[in-house]
Design a protein around this motif. Structure first.
Motif, PDB file in Angstrom:
ATOM      1  N   LYS A  40      24.917  34.222  26.092  1.00 17.74           N
ATOM      2  CA  LYS A  40      26.534  34.357  25.939  1.00 17.74           C
ATOM      3  C   LYS A  40      26.923  33.227  27.057  1.00 17.74           C
ATOM      4  O   LYS A  40      27.821  32.412  26.296  1.00 17.74           O
ATOM      5  CB  LYS A  40      27.083  35.527  26.085  1.00 17.74           C
ATOM      6  CG  LYS A  40      28.014  36.049  25.129  1.00 17.74           C
ATOM      7  CD  LYS A  40      28.423  37.581  25.204  1.00 17.74           C
ATOM      8  CE  LYS A  40      27.729  38.444  24.578  1.00 17.74           C
ATOM      9  NZ  LYS A  40      28.104  40.061  24.860  1.00 17.74           N
TER      10      LYS A  40
ATOM     11  N   HIS B  69      24.211  33.821  16.596  1.00 16.54           N
ATOM     12  CA  HIS B  69      24.870  34.487  17.775  1.00 16.54           C
ATOM     13  C   HIS B  69      25.840  35.088  17.597  1.00 16.54           C
ATOM     14  O   HIS B  69      26.315  36.555  17.716  1.00 16.54           O
ATOM     15  CB  HIS B  69      24.844  34.024  19.232  1.00 16.54           C
ATOM     16  CG  HIS B  69      25.254  34.636  20.192  1.00 16.54           C
ATOM     17  ND1 HIS B  69      24.530  35.965  20.805  1.00 16.54           N
ATOM     18  CD2 HIS B  69      26.342  34.522  20.972  1.00 16.54           C
ATOM     19  CE1 HIS B  69      25.039  36.158  21.902  1.00 16.54           C
ATOM     20  NE2 HIS B  69      26.205  35.613  21.973  1.00 16.54           N
TER      21      HIS B  69
ATOM     22  N   LYS C 153      20.233  39.694  16.764  1.00 14.36           N
ATOM     23  CA  LYS C 153      19.279  39.996  17.946  1.00 14.36           C
ATOM     24  C   LYS C 153      18.890  38.819  18.465  1.00 14.36           C
ATOM     25  O   LYS C 153      18.302  38.010  17.970  1.00 14.36           O
ATOM     26  CB  LYS C 153      18.263  41.145  17.564  1.00 14.36           C
ATOM     27  CG  LYS C 153      18.671  42.353  17.392  1.00 14.36           C
ATOM     28  CD  LYS C 153      17.485  43.271  17.762  1.00 14.36           C
ATOM     29  CE  LYS C 153      17.270  44.526  17.310  1.00 14.36           C
ATOM     30  NZ  LYS C 153      16.012  45.124  17.147  1.00 14.36           N
ATOM     31  N   VAL C 154      18.919  38.865  19.901  1.00 13.03           N
ATOM     32  CA  VAL C 154      18.548  37.742  20.553  1.00 13.03           C
ATOM     33  C   VAL C 154      16.782  37.364  20.433  1.00 13.03           C
ATOM     34  O   VAL C 154      16.400  36.358  20.422  1.00 13.03           O
ATOM     35  CB  VAL C 154      18.738  37.800  22.021  1.00 13.03           C
ATOM     36  CG1 VAL C 154      18.127  36.856  23.079  1.00 13.03           C
ATOM     37  CG2 VAL C 154      20.506  37.726  22.464  1.00 13.03           C
TER      38      VAL C 154
ATOM     39  N   THR D 152      20.731  38.331  26.450  1.00 15.63           N
ATOM     40  CA  THR D 152      21.654  38.185  25.556  1.00 15.63           C
ATOM     41  C   THR D 152      23.086  37.583  26.568  1.00 15.63           C
ATOM     42  O   THR D 152      23.652  36.737  25.920  1.00 15.63           O
ATOM     43  CB  THR D 152      22.049  39.608  24.782  1.00 15.63           C
ATOM     44  OG1 THR D 152      20.795  40.204  24.214  1.00 15.63           O
ATOM     45  CG2 THR D 152      23.272  39.462  23.839  1.00 15.63           C
TER      46      THR D 152
ATOM     47  N   THR E 184      16.164  42.150  27.145  1.00 17.11           N
ATOM     48  CA  THR E 184      16.730  41.713  25.976  1.00 17.11           C
ATOM     49  C   THR E 184      18.321  41.604  26.186  1.00 17.11           C
ATOM     50  O   THR E 184      18.739  40.657  25.664  1.00 17.11           O
ATOM     51  CB  THR E 184      16.567  42.629  24.813  1.00 17.11           C
ATOM     52  OG1 THR E 184      15.229  43.021  24.342  1.00 17.11           O
ATOM     53  CG2 THR E 184      17.270  41.994  23.381  1.00 17.11           C
TER      54      THR E 184
END
Lengths: 196, 605
Positions: B554, B302, B307-308, B550, B546
């Protein structure tokens, strides 16, 4: 009611297909192909058809050949095409019987389809006892319907080769019945794509 | 008829004239209009598509991964192994010659040269797919920054301090070295280092008195790097100078010490290392370590901006490996052969990033009895809790007999959930529809799911009730944008406001279409392929999903040390300007999607 099974169809082959037993029992008796044409089965398929004849006058012309292609979804089943030759000196029934088995109750698709169907009806009417009942889809009128919606003062060019060019489809290879049927099938699928 | 087929293009130029003729006679022709789907994701192909004219996009999710033009052919994988995660869509009006599978196989058998080319293409294809994944991950690790590694806080002593003081400072701070400050660094002073090894050498070997000052003894040629330097450079510097620690500076100030072990810890958070660890695990304790390392992997990936969706794929795979290995370690062989371990909910959809509640169950073969069943399932759940997967508050776990049952009883429950829907039934149905098999005999799950889809009639009432929860939570956006501004200081529950409506709405649409996909993004694209969603809307929705995932990751990574996800709150004022704008756009899109759902399922009546 006996129905004819769809024998494996050989391209361009002249096959001794079973001759339907001529019905002599009286005017009320039904020809076996009749059931085939009127069956309620939904195959989801369509048949593109085109013919060659000695002239364009459906009343007097002699049929030379007929080509038919099945369309399933977005696919034209060219590998199973049926191409039949007709000669004035030979009986038309065996070939006609194979054609009717191939068509069944499927909607017919063609360019100048009325002429093809009129030519066939001259043979179908006396043997089966009715004209072809199949739904008809004329590709030039599909094309016209699409074109006439666009603003413009020009006449729509309805020649088959012009339609092919305009739709960015490959040109016909030769001008036999088979090329005509394939062209009609491609135009149909481009203008009326199957719904997902 | 297919005179137009071009036999000069490999591999077809290898065919003899007779074979060419046979191939030509067997061809069908596909006519595809722009944007129509030629081959579905996971769709088995009955023929090889050779593009005659036009252009075909090979898509994975929303991405175009390859473009096929005239004379290109696809797709050998769909033809021979199936299960490709890609779909093929006409980007222009397209004509394809279709070579039937049996003919292709027959020709490949007869003509060795032709067969070899086909086989080679297929092998290249598969290895390209496999290496693509590992490359992405390696690239991510080489891009990792020192910032992502653990830094030991610096321990300073003055130059006048004695060796004993230095040793005491190390002991007190559990440090293996101290930094020596000789004068004020701002006015020409310098900073040196004194390590535990130095102390040993100076005192024990050289016999220096413990009260001698450290100032003249420390080493002042410090190896230092900036905190934003690449971790890889740190590794190179350490190797070159054979040292085990570096001083890390941030804007000229010492920020801390990077130890070799911490550096290696970051670089070894490689999925393959963890996968190996899981495979070799001989006891649940070995698995615990692997499970712990996954959290580090997520952080590293991350942090480097991977990309998640890719992280989620990886984590899903590793988590499932852990579950499978744990079950194999605990269950006797006959239980393994006669049951199917399933994961449900977000784990089943493959969207789990941090460790969320465990949602799992066990389907037993009808008529099979396992005497030690309750011990096995109890131990399974207990170990997972130890690994850091919190127990499910709804008790959807194998240790609960409700979720460890024979297939026939699962079918009974499904019947009840469908025909007597209440709130719990709806939820059970939703998470069961997302289920994926992890260990044991996966045909048991396939049968249960087949039963579920078979029982669903086109019953509008059922789907209306099923879809309704998607609208249950308010999504602050749209007309009330102004209000939203004023409520800026309020935290938004990103799961309720954004993620859940998308997941559940897409699930309802997918269930209505009897889709087999379980992943939300895959479902979105499959719905686009079926024409249920407009392709543009599908793209926006997948992007929004997405982005929201994300943000959620986070929030989770920042707020948790153990790697469990409990907090779903996003404080808009804590977001950057760009993120905040995008967040608002996403919520507006979710709102639009809810309207679409309300219309589709008649939820307003």
């Amino acid at each position: 009611m006996p129905t004819e099974t769809i024998a494996s169809v050989v391209a361009n082959g002249v096959v001794a297909a079973p001759v339907p037993v001529a019905d002599t029992a009286g005017p009320m008796a039904e020809h076996p192909d009749r059931a085939l044409l009127l069956s309620g089965e939904d195959t989801g398929e369509r048949v593109a058809i085109h013919c060659e004849a000695t002239s364009f006058d459906a009343a007097t012309a002699d049929l030379r050949s007929v080509a038919a292609l099945r369309i399933r979804g977005a696919r034209i089943l060219t590998s199973q095409r049926l191409v039949l030759g007709f000669w004035p000196t030979e009986p038309a029934e065996p070939a006609l019987s194979r054609l009717l088995a191939f068509i069944g109750n499927r909607p017919l698709i063609g360019y100048y389809l009325d002429f093809t169907v009129a030519m066939l009806d001259r043979l179908v009417q006396p043997t089966v006892g009715m004209a072809l009942p199949n739904q008809r889809i004329e590709v030039s009128s599909l094309y016209y319907g699409r074109k006439s919606k666009l603003p413009g003062k020009y006449a729509v060019d309805l020649r088959l080769d012009s339609i092919l060019r305009d739709l960015d489809l490959p040109p016909r290879v030769g001008d036999d019945a088979c090329a005509g049927a394939l062209a009609a099938a491609m135009v149909y699928l481009r203008l009326e794509p199957p719904q997902p | 008829m297919s005179d137009a087929f071009d036999f000069s293009v490999p591999p077809f130029d290898r065919l003899t004239p007779e074979q060419q003729q046979r191939l030509a006679a067997s061809l069908d022709l596909g006519v595809y209009v722009r944007d129509s789907v030629i081959l579905n994701r996971d769709g088995a192909a009955d023929c090889l598509f050779v593009v005659r004219q036009g252009l075909v996009h090979e898509r994975r999710g929303g991405e175009v991964v390859a473009v096929h033009g005239a004379h290109d052919s696809f797709d050998l994988q769909a033809l021979f192994s199936g299960g490709q995660a890609r779909s093929f869509v006409a980007a222009e009006d397209t004509l394809c010659d279709l070579v039937p599978r049996p003919v292709l196989l027959e020709l490949a058998r007869e003509n060795a040269a032709f067969g070899a080319v086909i086989q080679q293409d297929f092998a290249d294809r598969l290895s390209a797919l496999a290496s693509e994944r590992s490359n992405r991950e390696t690239a991510a690790l080489t891009m990792a920054r020192i910032r992502q590694a653990y830094l030991h806080p610096p321990v300073f002593v003055e130059a006048g301090a004695s060796l004993r003081d230095a040793a005491a400072a190390m002991k007190q701070n559990k440090a293996s070295s101290v930094l020596v400050r000789d004068g004020d660094p701002k006015s020409g002073g310098r900073i040196g280092i004194l390590t535990g090894t130095d102390l040993r050498d100076l005192v024990v070997l050289d016999g220096r008195p413990v009260d001698s000052p450290v100032g003249p003894l420390a080493r002042y040629e410090l190896l230092s790097l900036d905190r934003d330097d690449l971790l890889f450079n740190a590794l190179i510097l350490m190797t070159k100078h054979s040292v085990r620690r570096l001083v890390i500076t941030e804007q000229g100030e010492v920020a801390g010490l990077l130890e070799q072990t911490d550096l290696l810890a970051v670089l070894s958070n490689h999925s393959q290392v963890i996968a190996l660890q899981i495979d070799r695990a001989a006891s649940p304790d070995d698995l615990r370590q692997a499970s712990h390392d996954i959290v580090g992997l997520i952080r590293t990936l991350h942090g480097t901006g991977v990309k998640v969706s890719f992280i989620a794929d990886l984590v899903t795979e590793l988590n499932r490996k852990i579950f499978r290995r744990l079950f194999e370690l605990l269950a006797p062989p006959d239980l393994l052969a006669n049951s199917c371990l399933i994961v449900m909910g977000s784990e089943g959809r493959g969207e789990q990033l941090l460790k969320t509640d465990q949602d799992n169950g066990l389907i037993l073969r009808d008529g099979y009895e396992c005497p030690s069943l309750s011990e096995v399932t109890g131990a399974f759940t207990r170990h997972l809790v130890e690994f850091g997967y919190p127990p499910c508050p709804g008790r959807i776990m194998v240790s609960n007999p409700e979720w460890t049952r024979p297939l026939a009883q699962y079918k009974d429950s499904l019947f009840h959930w469908i025909h007597r829907p209440d709130e719990a039934a709806q939820m059970n149905l939703a998470i069961f529809y997302d289920a994926a098999a992890v260990a044991g005999d996966d045909s048991l799950l396939a049968e249960a799911k087949g039963y579920l889809l078979g029982r669903l009639q086109d019953n509008q009432m059922f789907f209306t009730a099923f879809a309704r929860p998607a609208l249950a939570f308010d999504t602050p956006s749209g007309l009330f944008g102004g209000l939203f501004e004023r409520r800026r200081n309020e935290a938004v529950d990103i799961k309720k406001a954004g993620i859940f409506p998308i997941v559940h709405g897409v699930r309802a649409l997918a269930l209505e279409k009897h889709m087999a996909e379980t992943n939300t993004t895959e479902r979105i694209w499959a719905l686009a392929d079926k024409g249920v969603l407009d392709r543009a809307v599908a793209g926006e929705l997948a992007d929004a999903f997405t982005f929201l995932s994300t943000l959620r990751l986070k929030a989770g990574v920042d707020s948790s040390v153990t790697g469990t996800q409990t907090d779903n709150l996003v404080r808009t004022e804590a977001l950057g300007k760009l993120d905040r704008d995008q967040f608002k756009d996403c919520l507006a899109l979710v709102k639009k999607f809810k309207e679409l759902l309300a219309y589709h399922f008649h939820l307003n009546h």
